[in-house]
Design an enzyme around this catalytic site. Structure first.
Site, PDB file in Angstrom:
ATOM      1  CG  MET A  74      -1.909  -1.130   1.128  1.00  0.00           C
ATOM      2  SD  MET A  74      -3.523  -0.847   2.054  1.00  0.00           S
ATOM      3  CE  MET A  74      -2.891  -0.768   3.782  1.00  0.00           C
ATOM      4  CG  LEU A 112       7.070   1.422  -0.502  1.00  0.00           C
ATOM      5  CD1 LEU A 112       7.711   1.021  -1.742  1.00  0.00           C
ATOM      6  CD2 LEU A 112       5.921   0.354  -0.419  1.00  0.00           C
ATOM      7  N   GLY A 116      10.943  -2.828   5.973  1.00  0.00           N
ATOM      8  CA  GLY A 116      10.056  -4.077   5.946  1.00  0.00           C
ATOM      9  C   GLY A 116       9.772  -4.234   4.437  1.00  0.00           C
ATOM     10  CG  HIS A 117       6.845  -1.773   2.346  1.00  0.00           C
ATOM     11  ND1 HIS A 117       6.929  -0.895   3.154  1.00  0.00           N
ATOM     12  CD2 HIS A 117       5.523  -2.347   2.305  1.00  0.00           C
ATOM     13  CE1 HIS A 117       5.692  -0.812   3.506  1.00  0.00           C
ATOM     14  NE2 HIS A 117       4.769  -1.904   2.948  1.00  0.00           N
ATOM     15  CD  GLN A 144      -6.139  -3.720   2.193  1.00  0.00           C
ATOM     16  OE1 GLN A 144      -5.921  -4.185   1.053  1.00  0.00           O
ATOM     17  NE2 GLN A 144      -5.191  -3.909   2.842  1.00  0.00           N
ATOM     18  CD  GLN A 153       6.764 -14.538  10.904  1.00  0.00           C
ATOM     19  OE1 GLN A 153       7.523 -14.919  10.606  1.00  0.00           O
ATOM     20  NE2 GLN A 153       6.572 -14.141  12.410  1.00  0.00           N
ATOM     21  CE  LYS A 154       3.293  -4.874  11.561  1.00  0.00           C
ATOM     22  NZ  LYS A 154       2.626  -3.874  10.582  1.00  0.00           N
ATOM     23  CD  GLN A 179      -1.875  -9.092   3.709  1.00  0.00           C
ATOM     24  OE1 GLN A 179      -2.682  -8.222   3.756  1.00  0.00           O
ATOM     25  NE2 GLN A 179      -0.628  -8.788   3.675  1.00  0.00           N
ATOM     26  CB  SER A 226       3.846  -0.552  10.814  1.00  0.00           C
ATOM     27  OG  SER A 226       2.355  -0.066  10.301  1.00  0.00           O
TER      28      SER A 226
HETATM   29  P1  AMP Z   1       1.337  -2.992   3.574  1.00  0.00           P
HETATM   30  O1  AMP Z   1       1.904  -2.109   2.505  1.00  0.00           O
HETATM   31  O2  AMP Z   1       1.101  -2.523   4.953  1.00  0.00           O
HETATM   32  O3  AMP Z   1       0.176  -3.447   2.975  1.00  0.00           O
HETATM   33  O4  AMP Z   1       2.214  -4.268   3.452  1.00  0.00           O
HETATM   34  C1  AMP Z   1       2.857  -4.606   2.070  1.00  0.00           C
HETATM   35  C2  AMP Z   1       3.622  -6.004   2.381  1.00  0.00           C
HETATM   36  O5  AMP Z   1       4.813  -5.591   3.191  1.00  0.00           O
HETATM   37  C3  AMP Z   1       2.825  -7.087   3.202  1.00  0.00           C
HETATM   38  O6  AMP Z   1       2.894  -8.203   3.015  1.00  0.00           O
HETATM   39  C4  AMP Z   1       3.183  -6.600   4.518  1.00  0.00           C
HETATM   40  O7  AMP Z   1       3.305  -7.938   5.468  1.00  0.00           O
HETATM   41  C5  AMP Z   1       4.846  -6.414   4.251  1.00  0.00           C
HETATM   42  N1  AMP Z   1       5.395  -5.791   5.780  1.00  0.00           N
HETATM   43  C6  AMP Z   1       4.982  -4.803   6.127  1.00  0.00           C
HETATM   44  N2  AMP Z   1       5.754  -4.331   7.118  1.00  0.00           N
HETATM   45  C7  AMP Z   1       6.567  -5.252   7.304  1.00  0.00           C
HETATM   46  C8  AMP Z   1       7.809  -5.662   8.197  1.00  0.00           C
HETATM   47  N3  AMP Z   1       7.895  -4.850   9.302  1.00  0.00           N
HETATM   48  N4  AMP Z   1       8.537  -6.408   8.018  1.00  0.00           N
HETATM   49  C9  AMP Z   1       8.326  -7.436   7.030  1.00  0.00           C
HETATM   50  N5  AMP Z   1       7.219  -7.255   6.032  1.00  0.00           N
HETATM   51  C10 AMP Z   1       6.518  -6.051   6.260  1.00  0.00           C
END
Ligand code: AMP
Length: 281
Positions: A30, A33, A36-37, A61, A148-149, A153, A185
């Site tokens: 989303m 970034l 994590g991303h 969502q 895995q965060k 999902q 996050s």
């Molecule tokens: P989001 O943009 O929050 O929808 O996340 C996109 C992807 O990045 C999802 O698969 C999340 O699980 C992953 N993600 C988000 N934060 C982290 C993190 N701290 N560590 C690993 N993956 C992450």
């Protein structure tokens, strides 16, 4: 690296790559970034010839009253991170490109989506499964990368891929954390200074629960109590849930056995944060 906003442009590009015999990885996000991303993009770059990152704040969502409008967005910054990480294409559609005016088809999973985050966010996973299915059809990647965060999902997507026969390998990637242990996050930007300090309690509480399991405790009630009591030491923390479940079925368990997921959702002030650990015993 190219940035495109239409489904046709993505299809055209991926077709060209396919003609050249190149493999394609997809990282759905989303946006806004962070590392994590980036860890997902890094894994995708390692495992594929070309990597597509989707940046789309998916309206389906979010429930009414959630943070769809205020969700942080910064495409320029995202593009710089993707380019540096070696992505080949960003897909950044408008909501109207993904959901035309009379859009009415949704992917609903009957199991796995009822508990954990599904309790507080009953329509969330329908939106996730729908948008991820659409992205899978649009990009048709060989592999797709999820953190895995968002453990529920990840389990839901794996199950959906099996149920709907997507010929796509789902790769789960470990949680990337701040130095003090807070899971990275995009929503951490909502926290003020005091909330940010108290937010470390999610990981600290989970760590305590994990240590208890490693020391031999097998009653999930005990683990949940430890986690709950630790979180409750922070005045700004309000627990949404503390759960210990089987990682395959996501059903609550009494005895810690096999591969288990301990997961929490906690409001720190108004911001809802999630964190977890997975352990095999
Ligand atoms: P989001 O943009 O929050 O929808 O996340 C996109 C992807 O990045 C999802 O698969 C999340 O699980 C992953 N993600 C988000 N934060 C982290 C993190 N701290 N560590 C690993 N993956 C992450």
């Amino acid at each position: 690296m190219n940035i495109v906003s239409t489904i046709n442009e993505v299809r055209k590009q991926v077709k060209e790559w396919r003609k050249q015999g190149l493999s394609v990885g997809l990282v759905p996000t989303m946006g806004y970034l962070h590392e994590g991303h980036k860890s997902l993009i890094d894994a995708a770059v390692k495992g594929n010839d070309k990597v597509v990152v989707s940046v789309f704040v998916n309206p389906t969502q979010f429930a009414p009253g959630e943070d769809l409008e205020t969700y942080p967005r910064d495409l320029d910054r995202d593009a710089a991170l993707c380019e540096q990480a070696g992505a080949a294409l960003i897909f950044h559609p408008e909501p109207s490109e993904m959901y035309h005016r009379d859009y009415s088809t949704y992917v609903d999973m009957r199991t796995l989506t009822q508990g954990l985050c599904g309790k507080t966010r009953p329509t969330h996973f329908s939106g996730v499964c729908t948008v991820v299915s659409k992205l899978f059809h649009i990009v048709q990647p060989d592999r797709a990368y999820f953190g895995q965060k968002d453990a529920q999902q990840l389990a839901v997507i794996r199950h959906m891929v099996e149920d709907l026969n997507f010929d796509i390998k789902i790769i789960g990637c470990p949680i990337i954390r701040e130095e003090d242990g807070l899971a990275k996050s995009s929503r951490n930007t909502y926290l003020n200074e005091e909330e940010r300090k108290q937010a470390v309690i999610l990981n600290r509480a989970l760590q305590k629960g994990k240590e208890q399991i490693e020391s031999g405790e097998r009653k999930s009630l005990e683990i949940k109590q430890t986690i709950t009591q630790t979180i409750e030491t922070m005045p700004l923390a309000k627990i949404d849930y503390v759960e210990v479940v089987d990682f395959q079925t996501l059903e609550s368990i009494e005895e810690i056995k096999g591969e288990i997921l301990a997961a929490v959702a906690v409001y720190i002030g108004k911001t809802r944060l999630i964190d977890n650990f997975i352990i095999r015993v």
